[in-house]
Design an enzyme around this catalytic site. Structure first.
Site, PDB file in Angstrom:
ATOM      1  N   ASN A 179      33.623  27.242  29.032  1.00  0.00           N
ATOM      2  CA  ASN A 179      34.508  28.168  29.740  1.00  0.00           C
ATOM      3  C   ASN A 179      34.409  29.569  29.125  1.00  0.00           C
ATOM      4  O   ASN A 179      34.536  29.718  27.899  1.00  0.00           O
ATOM      5  CB  ASN A 179      35.960  27.697  29.614  1.00  0.00           C
ATOM      6  CG  ASN A 179      36.934  28.680  30.250  1.00  0.00           C
ATOM      7  OD1 ASN A 179      36.978  28.823  31.464  1.00  0.00           O
ATOM      8  ND2 ASN A 179      37.702  29.398  29.426  1.00  0.00           N
ATOM      9  N   GLU A 180      34.166  30.568  29.955  1.00  0.00           N
ATOM     10  CA  GLU A 180      34.189  31.980  29.538  1.00  0.00           C
ATOM     11  C   GLU A 180      33.553  32.190  28.175  1.00  0.00           C
ATOM     12  O   GLU A 180      34.160  32.806  27.281  1.00  0.00           O
ATOM     13  CB  GLU A 180      35.637  32.511  29.558  1.00  0.00           C
ATOM     14  CG  GLU A 180      36.224  32.545  30.946  1.00  0.00           C
ATOM     15  CD  GLU A 180      37.549  33.286  31.064  1.00  0.00           C
ATOM     16  OE1 GLU A 180      38.169  33.603  30.023  1.00  0.00           O
ATOM     17  OE2 GLU A 180      37.968  33.543  32.208  1.00  0.00           O
TER      18      GLU A 180
ATOM     19  N   TYR B 154      40.641  38.227  37.480  1.00  0.00           N
ATOM     20  CA  TYR B 154      42.106  38.367  37.484  1.00  0.00           C
ATOM     21  C   TYR B 154      42.485  39.836  37.397  1.00  0.00           C
ATOM     22  O   TYR B 154      43.618  40.155  37.096  1.00  0.00           O
ATOM     23  CB  TYR B 154      42.700  37.708  36.250  1.00  0.00           C
ATOM     24  CG  TYR B 154      42.574  36.231  36.125  1.00  0.00           C
ATOM     25  CD1 TYR B 154      43.292  35.381  36.939  1.00  0.00           C
ATOM     26  CD2 TYR B 154      41.777  35.684  35.133  1.00  0.00           C
ATOM     27  CE1 TYR B 154      43.215  34.010  36.770  1.00  0.00           C
ATOM     28  CE2 TYR B 154      41.697  34.316  34.957  1.00  0.00           C
ATOM     29  CZ  TYR B 154      42.418  33.483  35.778  1.00  0.00           C
ATOM     30  OH  TYR B 154      42.352  32.142  35.607  1.00  0.00           O
TER      31      TYR B 154
ATOM     32  N   GLU C  99      37.881  30.746  38.709  1.00  0.00           N
ATOM     33  CA  GLU C  99      39.214  31.246  38.331  1.00  0.00           C
ATOM     34  C   GLU C  99      39.414  32.562  39.067  1.00  0.00           C
ATOM     35  O   GLU C  99      38.637  33.502  38.853  1.00  0.00           O
ATOM     36  CB  GLU C  99      39.350  31.467  36.820  1.00  0.00           C
ATOM     37  CG  GLU C  99      39.375  30.186  36.015  1.00  0.00           C
ATOM     38  CD  GLU C  99      39.704  30.406  34.538  1.00  0.00           C
ATOM     39  OE1 GLU C  99      40.539  31.278  34.225  1.00  0.00           O
ATOM     40  OE2 GLU C  99      39.113  29.710  33.699  1.00  0.00           O
TER      41      GLU C  99
ATOM     42  N   GLN D 124      46.427  29.351  38.624  1.00  0.00           N
ATOM     43  CA  GLN D 124      46.253  27.934  38.470  1.00  0.00           C
ATOM     44  C   GLN D 124      47.123  27.246  39.519  1.00  0.00           C
ATOM     45  O   GLN D 124      47.578  27.917  40.429  1.00  0.00           O
ATOM     46  CB  GLN D 124      46.632  27.527  37.058  1.00  0.00           C
ATOM     47  CG  GLN D 124      45.715  28.231  36.015  1.00  0.00           C
ATOM     48  CD  GLN D 124      45.814  27.685  34.602  1.00  0.00           C
ATOM     49  OE1 GLN D 124      46.540  26.746  34.333  1.00  0.00           O
ATOM     50  NE2 GLN D 124      45.086  28.294  33.679  1.00  0.00           N
TER      51      GLN D 124
HETATM   52  O1  AHR Z   1      43.819  30.967  33.607  1.00  0.00           O
HETATM   53  C1  AHR Z   1      44.240  31.535  32.408  1.00  0.00           C
HETATM   54  C2  AHR Z   1      43.073  31.828  31.457  1.00  0.00           C
HETATM   55  O2  AHR Z   1      42.310  32.860  31.992  1.00  0.00           O
HETATM   56  C3  AHR Z   1      42.077  30.720  31.243  1.00  0.00           C
HETATM   57  O3  AHR Z   1      42.465  29.854  30.225  1.00  0.00           O
HETATM   58  C4  AHR Z   1      40.839  31.454  30.861  1.00  0.00           C
HETATM   59  O4  AHR Z   1      39.675  30.761  31.234  1.00  0.00           O
HETATM   60  C5  AHR Z   1      40.975  32.800  31.547  1.00  0.00           C
HETATM   61  O5  AHR Z   1      40.725  33.854  30.699  1.00  0.00           O
END
Ligand code: AHR
Length: 504
Positions: free
Chosen positions: A172-173, A244, A292, A351
């Protein structure tokens, strides 16, 4: 009133609507798992402690896949802590979110929850603190029928049949310096390739997702994808994208145009993957798992993890309250994902519950829908068949972040089996109605089945546990088909779905 026109032709197909576009994400973070999906004291809880009301809303939301167990949490997680009798499971520090992980929910419980919720599990392997061996053991536990140590452990833990998980994320990331075990692109590219190669020796039919960038503002964005894919191209199917970077920081006009950023993100990742394809003389294409995405107010206090000696179980974290403008942006981001169904083959709204989520719960108590629930649920329900390429003629407005952007954005789907068409459309103007005029000459004989608009004179209205129904999508009574044209008035800062079907 601003005039905007759209032409729809069923011959201009981008690609099929993919159910996996409507995925979500459950991370061991804050109250997403504990007091979110899992709350043994809740009246609707089943024998595993999973809330029945959360399962119901997950189904109503139209979720297809659920990515698990993280997120940043993944990069310090030992999956085998979460199997076997719950009383024997260790409590561990979760360094990513400065919390205590009680390990009451692990892979077996999650699989049972996924079956109840009717979703496809999408698993992730820890490539932060762990590596190939642990990824293989987890895969053996999940997907091998029996007769080996880990598959027999699964059977002993109550799951006779393998889970046959198809989609796996390789970490992940890993581009993010905040990630436990963060790596350079070259380091990660090697590890991901060797992990993928070994995983396919167990199960050649897996669909593997290699980490792309954590967001398009990362200094390594583009170069990261290029390096990682140059190494891993033949061994993976998808590259991930996360976004995001969308919040109303006082500049509403730019915020409402967030999908412009997502469009650009998708285009850039697809172009980079195609450049690697050309240089490496590969024939297959790598597609995008946008696993995400959401609006996230990262500067709010709720996004700050605990510190010092405080390592709570399931603290309140990232519990953003979404308003009407946030829902319009979420609806528009889904328009962006659907529009690129040719390259976006999976996506996960991050989420699912409590943590930057469409569904909220009170521990042991109420459940309620945030504003963003509605555009997601309606798009998931009504986007069927093929995604069509539209010709859009819209007035523009100026934004500080993206320059001139179209006021109206839209995507349409066409179900050849039923003849139904769904138009998903946003009016990003702050003050003006849009007079929408859709040319339907290529689709004669349609009528309006349903037209719904989400808008409110106060775009900052947000749902709460006490009131999550006074602002919901309402019938848009202006929508009419006449003379081969659909006409509708769209309020400022609004999201709409306009459903058309053959006249009887
Ligand atoms: O979704 C919240 C966080 O955002 C996750 O844990 C991470 O993968 C991302 O930076």
């Amino acid at each position: 009133m601003l005039p905007a026109s759209v032409s729809i032709d069923p011959a201009f197909v981008v690609g099929p609507v993919r159910r996996r576009t409507f995925g979500s994400f459950v991370e061991h973070l804050g109250r997403c798992v504990y007091t979110g999906i899992h709350d043994p004291d809740h009246p609707s809880a089943d024998a595993d402690g999973f809330r029945g009301d959360v399962v119901e809303l997950t189904r109503e939301l139209g979720i297809s896949t659920v990515r698990y167990p993280g997120g940043n949490f993944l990069s310090g997680y030992r999956w085998e802590d979460g199997i076997g009798p719950a009383a024997d499971r260790p409590r561990r520090l979760d360094l990513a979110w400065h919390s205590t992980e009680p390990n009451l929910v692990g892979v077996d419980e999650f699989m049972r929850w996924a079956t109840r919720a009717g979703v496809e599990p999408m698993m992730a392997v820890n490539l932060g603190t762990r590596g190939i061996a642990e990824a293989l053991e987890l895969l053996e536990y999940c997907n091998v029928s029996g007769g080996t140590e880990w598959s027999d452990r699964r059977r002993a833990n109550g799951a006779e049949d393998p889970y046959r998980v198809k989609m796996w994320c390789l970490g992940n990331e890993m581009d993010g310096p905040w990630q436990i075990g963060h790596k350079t692109a070259a380091e990660y590219g090697r590890l991901a390739t060797e992990t993928a190669r070994a995983m396919r020796m167990i199960d050649p039919d897996l669909e593997l997702v290699v980490c792309g960038s954590s967001n398009s503002q990362m200094p390594t964005f583009g170069a990261w994808e290029h390096t990682v894919l140059t190494e891993a191209y033949e061994h993976v199917d998808h590259v991930s994208a996360h976004a995001y970077y969308y919040e109303d920081d006082g500049d509403l006009a730019s915020f409402l145009a967030s999908a412009v950023d997502m469009d650009h993100f998708i285009e850039s990742v697809a172009a980079t993957a195609d450049a690697v394809r050309a240089a490496g003389k590969h024939s297959k294409r790598i597609n995008i798992s946008f696993d995400e995405w959401n609006v996230w107010y990262q500067r709010r206090a709720e996004s700050r993890p605990p510190s010092g000696d405080d390592w709570p179980v399931a603290p309140v974290l990232l519990e953003d309250r979404y308003n009407v403008a946030d829902a319009v942006v979420v609806g528009n981001l889904l328009i962006s994902l659907l529009r690129r169904t040719d390259r976006v083959h999976a996506a996960s709204l991050a989420q699912l519950v409590n943590v930057i989520a469409p569904i909220m719960t009170d521990p042991g108590g109420r459940i309620w829908k945030q504003t963003i629930f509605h555009p997601f649920a309606l798009t998931s329900r009504h986007a069927v068949g093929d995604v069509l390429r539209l010709a859009i003629d819209s007035p523009t407005s100026d934004t500080a972040r993206f320059g001139e952007v179209p006021v109206l954005d839209a995507v349409a789907t066409h179900d050849a089996a039923t003849g139904e068409v769904a138009v998903f459309v946003v009016n990003r103007s702050l003050a003006d109605d849009v007079a929408l005029d859709v040319d339907l000459r290529a689709l004669p004989g349609l009528r309006v089945i349903e037209a719904l608009t989400l808008a409110n004179p106060d775009h900052t209205w947000a749902a709460t546990a006490d009131d999550d129904t006074s602002v919901v999508p309402r019938p848009n009574t202006t929508a009419r088909v006449a003379d081969g044209r659909l006409r509708a008035t769209l309020a400022p800062v609004s999201w709409s779905v306009l459903r058309l079907g053959p006249t009887a």
